[in-house]
Structure formats: structure tokens, C-alpha cells
Design an enzyme around this catalytic site. Structure first.
Site, PDB file in Angstrom:
ATOM      1  N   GLU D  53     -36.619 -23.807  43.853  1.00  0.00           N
ATOM      2  CA  GLU D  53     -35.227 -23.490  43.549  1.00  0.00           C
ATOM      3  C   GLU D  53     -34.981 -21.982  43.452  1.00  0.00           C
ATOM      4  O   GLU D  53     -33.877 -21.495  43.654  1.00  0.00           O
ATOM      5  CB  GLU D  53     -34.846 -24.163  42.229  1.00  0.00           C
ATOM      6  CG  GLU D  53     -33.381 -24.150  41.907  1.00  0.00           C
ATOM      7  CD  GLU D  53     -33.120 -24.876  40.596  1.00  0.00           C
ATOM      8  OE1 GLU D  53     -33.779 -24.553  39.593  1.00  0.00           O
ATOM      9  OE2 GLU D  53     -32.267 -25.779  40.579  1.00  0.00           O
ATOM     10  N   SER D  54     -36.034 -21.235  43.142  1.00  0.00           N
ATOM     11  CA  SER D  54     -35.890 -19.776  43.011  1.00  0.00           C
ATOM     12  C   SER D  54     -35.690 -19.099  44.363  1.00  0.00           C
ATOM     13  O   SER D  54     -35.287 -17.940  44.418  1.00  0.00           O
ATOM     14  CB  SER D  54     -37.134 -19.202  42.342  1.00  0.00           C
ATOM     15  OG  SER D  54     -38.294 -19.557  43.079  1.00  0.00           O
TER      16      SER D  54
END
Lengths: 256, 317, 317, 256
Positions: D53-54
């Protein structure tokens, strides 16, 4: 004092550079606009950050660029943005103080045509089209236009096609744009100007030795002359010196 | 070709930058998605005692817990309220669960909803469409999440609806990065999150950096610049400015601090003491870093892993 | 932790890649905004004689003029039809001004309208809003440019309208870049245009690069990767693949070629001869590069201007 | 042959890894999902590209990451995307084959609650909220859920708050999503599964030594048992070897 010899391009460049006094973020095309910005950076507007449509911010080119994407604009520049950021965040984001454009036709409110001569469906001459011009006029706080040939064919009552709409028309159509549209037009005869939306472009400055009637006859609409029409001071020795020795030493654009 | 003697530097001190651009009641965005959270700037806002802020931040974590405890925030706009994987945030939970000491106004989104609010803000759009929210309860508790109808028909002639979120245009956005030049060209690597969008969405922006570096260093690699000078109001050199989060290539994340925070923020007295010792009784972030101690700074040290240079090319005349 | 013996390489030859992903009637996007135009891939499409393509390209320049002359294109979607600042494009003008030899279907946009079509395509949105087109004649000649109404009221209670453009989702997008690894992680610097958006918008993508490089080189600088492996269908090593445009740090733009093109494309016979000599009678791009000659290749050489390495940091265990 | 000893976490990781057979692009959270992907890369799915997700794509960490943004995930990775690209082009763009999620509550159609226990306005317990979970469930082709504690409190008839909506509900509300939603739930008791929208999650696999009634009693809805309920094979010596010596040698996540 002796009078200096200079070319029309030098005259246009110097006149435009003076009008950039105090501006900060300028969206420039290649050629005269780039030269005008460079001259302004050395004289009237040291804080100008120049931005090119290709995404280059804060260019420090080792040579005069041949295109807005010239490799010399990228190397040693301060930032390179992709096109989504350049058009979305910078242009539509409202961060441009002055945009420079050219056009095949312009009308009294600064509507610009760079698409076709004749009908769009069946043009007598197909021109390149908008590119980013439509977005520059719609989003830059104000737009300067350079037209090297002031004539009835380019300064018209009605443009054949509205590629880039004056905010006057855009607002009438529902836009909330706060752009002023075209505020300056630089030609071989002088400067047409307006301060904001709703006004007509008027003749506010004239180059030395140019006859007002010539300008009026060369304009396709009933050109109004500003009551305080000023005669534009010729390029100074310092301005010409900077242009010829520093900014365009090879005469790449400033052919006499 | 700019004459550097005439061009204006954007370098400022942190006290000056915060007092110049933050004000009571302001909408303030503090971004940094786990990486490069501008903690020092948040602490300076606490020190200067600003109130009634609307804080906009995707991941409301320790810095938000601290600003809440210091009564700086009246409204929170966020899509995640948690101490990453290291337990929960005492102050946020007390305010939401028990309105203790007061109620917190919370505008809740999903991560992409927040991203789209920044995208709309940066592009000065009236709204931004996204394919989220159908069937979720989020639109029922957040009336800013609305719908529009597409003007393009499907094969069957029907027109789809899609959810949209409104733009966010903070009075000031604050982010942290590795380095910048004196003009405010911000260079960042590793996770770049949505720092650029948050800055472009804002009226003003403050960027804290580990180092102010030379023009030549920045210009040797223009593609590293994620935010150009013209979008930055103030650039401030603040070493360790992101602790307890990390700055890629400078220092690592202080996972012990994150773990310890749950206990601290779970106990009002401990939290008061922490704020007093580390923020109110320090004059600035350099003192905070000094107090961290050498052992902690050593623990967070990282080794070298250098990028291979690439060639931008030069014109051969 | 991937076992490289098991992972599939995406490296292909240009003939194979073009024949695998391009087909008659396909919607093909060829992007590269002055920088890194995938000319070699366009020439291979001509060589393989694909027909009835809908070509999507912001700046319809020399490569489009050539593909039109070779009768590959039936519809053009673009926002600029010109040979940059070096004169005009004979074939495009003949087809638009005189329908000679046949009429060209032309869907005209502004640059940002095209950018937004790719943004909508990459995000799988039904439309993308932009603040352009009010008062312009463009919406009158392009009915794909439509309006939606914002669901957020103004102070006076009124609701603004805004123009939108539809997504473009090419069957295949083709771009050029400096380098990639065998898995298709694409690294690019200098002008990155909207190559990433064009690739993400497409069903398949072909990326030609100056060099296929080692995994280690790519992974020494992950922020240089503008398109990740999973979005790329085929990666092809094609040195000088962007001539007459340039590839930053590899070779410069052939401005003489751009200037000469106006005369060539202005004369049908000359244009036929050019296509025959440089495309139909060459087996592949390496032969084209050979025919360019050493003098031309020398003229386009660039000197060195290396970026300063940055530190990604490594964990000290 | 001797029976091997293993922990619940090892069991869950191995079971999830087997289900990743043939998948290519996986959106993983930290902890067991990351371990499951690593194991799958070594066994059932060598082509998996893991995305966090980063924004990290193709991570090759020198140590097990503590968060989805751990610096060891960035250094030596193949690509780092900003969040607009990660959520807009990759997730909403439909490029994720399998997304991994956890939740406080799940219902029979795979609606997930990670926001609150009780009423949203006045919750008895405030949870972190969606983060990107809503977008993962809405956009990944299918979603795997890991629930370490299978109980009536977490497997409920009706979730307190729908943070992440099953495509079943999303489509009924007007979405054109083609996502299948939650297709696998891995618990200490076994695997709940469904193949597509409209179906209930059923008990399709059970771990050795677990009593079906225990699973049914621990589920807040009337859990259906698949006619061909299979007993899941215990982790093999090879799988445990890889987990313990290569993937999590320090036992950072696989505590017994």
C-alpha cells in the site's frame, strides 16, 4: 546621443521583457518568449521561474533551446514534471502569472485561432491546433501574445475557429475562470493592451516612427487608440548588449 | 540564467515559518505516509499553541494524538486513525469514544478518498470521481461523499453513477523531505506518498528537510525534484525532523518509540508529562534531538546503499 | 525473494512484440512528448502493414505522417498536428485539407484533454473533469467533450458545470525509454511526459528501450522506475529507437531531419521513396541505424552530465 | 512418518500460500500475508509481484519488514509509486489479482468492518478505519482474508459498520465492479470460501483434528459446510523448512 540599430525581433523581445517587470512564474514558448524572459531575469524580473510545456521548471540551458523539449533545457534544470502535474497542478492549478502564446488569428477580445483557416471540417489550411494553448489562455493569470506580422489577416473581427477562448467568452458559457486572458499583444507596430475581461484590446504603445493610421489599417477590427498612447522607448544599449552578447550570442532567433 | 544575487531565498527558521503560515482556525495538512512525517513542525505548532485547527492527514498517528492532547485540533479529516501496527492512540480514542475531554469532529474517508481530495485540490477541480463507496456505510456518515452521473452511455443506453469527493485546499500544507536547495526545490526518494499533491493543493506550504544543499547538487538530478520551487512558501532545515518516523537514507524508524506510545497515550498523566518534557520544555527540535541521546540516534543509523549515477547528457558544441 | 530461475522474462524482439500485440483495426497509442518517441516501433508497424488503426497520440508529428502515408491509420486522436517548430506535415495536411488520397477521421482535443483521457483510462474512470473548453469551438466539433454538474453548491446555492472527457483504453500502448530490466521495470529520466499513464490505460504495452540492463542496476535506484513490471507486456532493446527524436543522455534530437521532413512529406513521390528506402527495404531498425551513417550518429552524440548518487540506506543488523 | 509440530501462524501462512498458486500480482499487508507471498514465490507462484500500500513494487527486503513502509522494503526494490499511482492506476486500474485484508468483523458475504464496534457516532471501540481496505476489496479481482481468531464476535450475521463493502452490496447499489470480493478466509479452524459474488462463504477446508461443530458454533451466522469438505494437509517439512530458515528465520511473526 547616437541612435542604435536593432531588428524587429529585438524590438519585440525588449518590449515584452519590460512588461514582465515583477512577474514570478512565466509559461514560455521557444524563441522570442524565451529570450524576453531571459532578458527580464537580467533586468526587470530577477525572480522569474520559467516553465515550459514539456515539464521543465527552472531551466539553466547551456545553449539556446531549439524546442520546448530540447535536451539542453533538461540537463542542469531545477525540476522536471510529468504532463499530468504540469497541466493539472501548475497550469490548471492557477500557478502561472503570465503565459506566452502565438496564434494565426486574434480578435479584439483576445480569442485565438491556431487550428484552421476556413471551415474546420474542410479547411483551406490546417494549422497545428491547440496543443496546450487552450489551457494556457484558460488558466494563466494573464497571457501575452507575440504576433510578428500585424495585418488584417491575423487581427480579425471574427476568428475562423476559437481554439483558445477569451475568458470573456468562457465566463459567458459558464466558466468560473479568474484569468484575465490576453492583456498584451506585441507586434512590429507596437503594443495592444487591456487590463481585464470585458475590455477591447486597444493600441496603448507605438514604436518610434510608426504611423497610427498604419496600425489601424492593419487591424481587421475598428481598433481603438488609447488616449494616453505612448511612444515605446527604443531598446537601450544595455538591453541590446545583453541580448546580443549573453542571451542570443549566435543570433539563433534574433536575425536582423 | 537567473542572477542568484537577485533571486529570493525561501530558507526560514521553523519558528518563523510556523508562526507566519499557521493561524488559529486554519486548515492544516500534515502529510507523510509512514515515511518522512514532519513531526518537528507538528511539535512547533504545539509549542506556539495554535487552536481550532482542522487537521487533514491520511494516517492520523502519533503526531495527531499529540496535537489533540495539546488541544490544537477541533476537526480531523482522515482515513486511518491508528498507531500503525503498534497498538492504539489513547487521546484519539478517548475523544471519539468518550468525548473526553471534549468531542472531536471527525470527517472519515478511505485512503483513496483522501488521495482524491488532494488531487481535486491540486487541480482546482470542484470534485474528483472514484470507484469507491458503493455499498459502504462511509457515505452515510460523511455527506461530503456524493454522486454524479456519467454523460457517456453504456451499451444498454443507461448512464452510470459514480461517487465523488470534494477538493481540499489547506491554508498550509506541511511535509518533510530529504533535501532542498535554497530556492525550495524539494528532492525526495523512497516513498513519496502524496506530498506533491498536498503541497500543490495548498495556499501556502512549509517543507522541512534534513539538509539544505547546493544548487549544483539539486540540478545534477532534476528528476529527483518532486516539488518545484514555485509551489513552496518556506523551506526549513530540520535534521531528524521526522522522528519517530524515518527519512530514507538518513535514519530509520524508531519502532521502540511507536510501541511505547500506546502506554504513554493510554495514560493522561503520562501523556501530559511527555508533552511537557519533550515539547513545552524544549526550545526547539535541536534540543529534542539532543535529548533523544546518542544511543537512540545510533540505534536509528542506516548504512550506505547508493544509487548508480545516470547520464543527463550535455551538448557537444 | 523471487527465484529468478522461475520468473518469466518480458524481453522480446520488436517484430515479435508488434505482431503479437498490434492488429488491424486496433486502437494504438504511441506516446513520447518530443522526447523518446518510439519511432522504430512505428516503422515496424508500417513494415508489417497493419491497417485501419485508430492512432492516439498527443503530438501527431513525423511518425504519424509516415504511418498515414503507409495507409496504417484510419482515425487520428490528437491535440497537435505539426512538425514541432520545423514546418508542416505534408501527408496529414493533404488528407485533412484535400482528403487526398482519402479522408482522415480526426478527433481533436487540446493537450490537457488528451492527458485527461489517459488519466481516466489509467484509473478506469468513466470520465475525467477538466476546467477547459468553455467558450471554445472544440466541443462543437468533438461531441466526446461533454459536461457534468458538480454536486457541491457555490455560496449562492448554484451548481457549477464542468467539461469532461471520456477514458481512452488503447489495445496497445507503445513508448520508448532509456532502460529496463528483463522483467519490464522501465526506468526513464529527463522528460517523462505521460508515458506511465498511457501504459496503465492500455490492455497491453510495448516498451522499447536503449538498453536492457541488469536487475542490480535497476534496483540500485527504484525511484527511477516510472512503469513497474506488472504493467508491461513486452520490453524490447532498440538502440537509437527514438531517432529522429532524442533519448536524454544517449543521443540528441536530429533537428536537420525534422527540417528536411517538410520538403520530403510535401512531395508525394519523395515521401514514397523515403518510406521504401528507410522502412520497406530495411529488415529492421538496426539496418536503419546503419544507413543513418556514422557522421549522423556522431553529430547526435552527447557528452556526460552524471547525476550525483543518493543514499537509499541499508539496515545495520 | 513422524508428524511435524507447527504453530497456528505457520498453518495459516502455509494454507494461504497454497491458495496463491498461479497468481501474479498480489497486494499484501505486513505479517502473515507477506510470509504467505514469500512462501508462494518459492513454491506455488514464482511469478508473483508483491505490491504494498505504501507504493513499493517488487520488494527484495534484506530483513522482514515491520511495516508496509519499512525502509528495507524500499532499498533494492524494483519500483516505488506515489499514492495517486498506487491507488489510481494499480488498484482502481484493476491490476491486482489478489488482495490480502484483515478485519474486526466479517459477514457471510464478506462485508468487512474495520471502523467501529458499536455505533459510528458513539462507538464502544474506535478501530483504525478503512485505510486502503475499502479500495482493496472494491478493486482487487479477489480478496483473501486472514482471521487468526475465528469466533462469534468476529464472524457475525451483520457487521456493526460496513467499512469495505462486498461487491454483492456494491453492485446492488449501482457499482459496475467486476471484483469477486472475499473468496477465501483463513482461520485457525480452516478455510471459508466462495467462488463469486452472490454466494455465501462456506466451510470448504478444515484443519486436521478440528471438529466441524466447533467451527459452526464459533460462527455468528448459520455456516454452511461444503459437501466436499476437505481436511487440509498439514504443512510439509519443505514448507516449514522454508518458513523457518529462509522466510522468517528470527521468528519475527511465526512465534509458536
Amino acid at each position: 546621443m547616437e541612435t542604435l540599430a536593432f531588428s524587429v525581433d529585438e524590438l519585440l523581445t525588449v518590449t515584452a521583457a519590460r512588461e514582465l517587470a515583477g512577474k514570478n512564474v512565466v509559461f514560455a514558448g521557444i524563441g522570442l518568449p524565451t529570450l524576453a524572459v531571459s532578458l527580464a531575469q537580467e533586468t526587470t524580473a530577477p525572480n522569474i521561474e520559467v516553465i515550459y510545456e514539456s515539464g521543465v521548471c527552472g531551466a539553466h540551458p547551456s545553449a539556446l533551446p531549439a524546442t520546448i523539449a530540447d535536451s539542453v533545457l533538461i540537463t542542469d534544470s531545477e525540476a522536471v514534471l510529468n504532463l499530468a502535474s504540469l497541466f493539472g497542478y501548475v497550469l490548471q492549478g492557477g500557478r502561472i502569472d503570465v503565459g506566452f502564446l502565438g496564434a494565426a488569428q486574434i480578435d479584439k477580445f483576445g480569442n485565438l485561432n491556431s487550428s484552421v483557416i476556413g471551415e474546420w471540417e474542410n479547411p483551406s489550411k490546417r494549422l497545428p491546433g491547440s496543443g496546450g494553448a487552450h489551457e494556457v489562455l484558460a488558466n494563466a493569470k494573464e497571457t501575452f501574445v507575440i504576433m510578428r506580422r500585424h495585418s488584417e489577416r491575423s487581427f480579425v473581427e471574427k476568428v475562423d475557429f476559437v481554439t483558445s477562448a477569451a475568458p470573456d467568452m468562457a465566463r459567458a458559457a459558464g466558466s468560473r475562470s479568474k484569468a484575465k486572458g490576453v492583456t498584451r499583444v506585441f507586434t512590429q507596430f507596437g503594443v495592444l493592451a487591456r487590463e481585464d475581461v470585458g475590455q477591447e484590446l486597444q493600441l496603448t504603445g507605438i514604436h518610434a516612427g510608426i504611423d497610427v493610421d498604419t496600425v489601424i489599417k492593419s487591424t481587421g477590427w475598428n481598433l481603438k487608440v488609447h488616449p494616453n498612447l505612448e511612444v515605446i522607448a527604443n531598446p537601450s544599449a544595455e538591453e541590446l548588449e545583453l541580448l546580443r552578447t549573453e542571451i542570443d550570442p549566435t543570433g539563433m532567433y534574433l536575425r536582423s | 540564467m537567473v542572477n542568484p544575487n537577485l533571486r529570493k531565498s525561501k530558507v526560514m527558521g521553523l519558528k518563523e515559518a510556523i508562526s507566519k503560515y499557521v493561524f488559529d482556525g486554519a486548515t492544516v495538512s500534515i502529510e507523510g505516509f509512514t515515511h518522512a512525517i514532519p513531526t518537528a513542525a507538528g511539535h512547533e505548532i504545539i509549542r506556539q499553541g495554535f487552536k481550532d485547527l482542522t487537521l487533514v492527514r491520511m494516517t492520523a498517528d502519533i503526531i495527531v494524538d499529540q496535537m489533540l492532547a495539546a488541544n490544537c485540533i477541533s476537526t480531523l479529516v482522515s482515513s486511518f486513525v491508528g498507531n500503525s501496527s503498534a497498538g492504539s492512540l489513547g487521546e484519539i480514542r478517548r475523544r471519539i469514544e468518550e468525548s473526553d475531554p471534549t468531542h472531536l469532529e471527525f470527517k472519515e474517508y478511505s485512503h483513496y478518498g483522501m488521495v482524491c481530495r488532494y488531487l481535486a485540490g491540486a487541480q482546482k477541480l470542484p470534485f474528483y470521481p472514484l470507484k469507491s463507496y458503493f455499498g459502504s456505510d462511509l457515505p452515510t456518515i460523511n455527506d461530503e461523499i456524493r454522486k454524479v452521473t456519467s454523460p457517456y452511455p453504456n451499451e444498454d443506453g443507461s448512464f452510470d453513477e459514480i461517487y465523488v469527493v470534494p477538493p481540499v485546499n489547506p491554508d498550509v500544507t506541511i511535509v518533510h523531505a530529504q533535501r532542498a536547495d535554497q530556492w525550495g526545490n524539494i528532492q525526495m526518494w523512497g516513498l513519496t506518498g502524496l506530498q506533491a499533491e498536498a503541497v500543490f493543493a495548498a495556499e501556502h506550504s512549509i517543507v522541512t528537510v534534513e539538509e539544505i544543499v547546493s544548487d549544483d547538487l539539486v540540478r545534477s538530478d532534476p528528476n529527483r525534484t518532486i516539488i518545484p520551487s514555485h509551489a513552496v512558501s518556506a523551506v526549513v532545515e530540520v535534521p531528524f525532523g521526522a522522528h519517530p518516523s524515518f527519512t530514507q537514507g538518513y535514519y530509520d524508524r524508531d519502532n521502540d518509540f511507536y510501541r511505547d506510545w500506546s502506554a504513554i497515550s493510554g495514560d493522561k498523566a503520562l501523556l501530559e508529562q511527555w508533552l511537557a518534557k519533550w515539547i513545552f520544555e524544549t526550545t526547539d527540535h535541536s534540543q529534542y534531538v539532543e535529548m533523544m541521546g546518542e544511543a537512540t540516534r545510533d540505534r536509528l543509523k542506516v548504512g550506505d546503499a547508493f544509487s548508480t549515477p545516470i547520464n543527463y547528457g550535455s551538448r557537444i558544441q
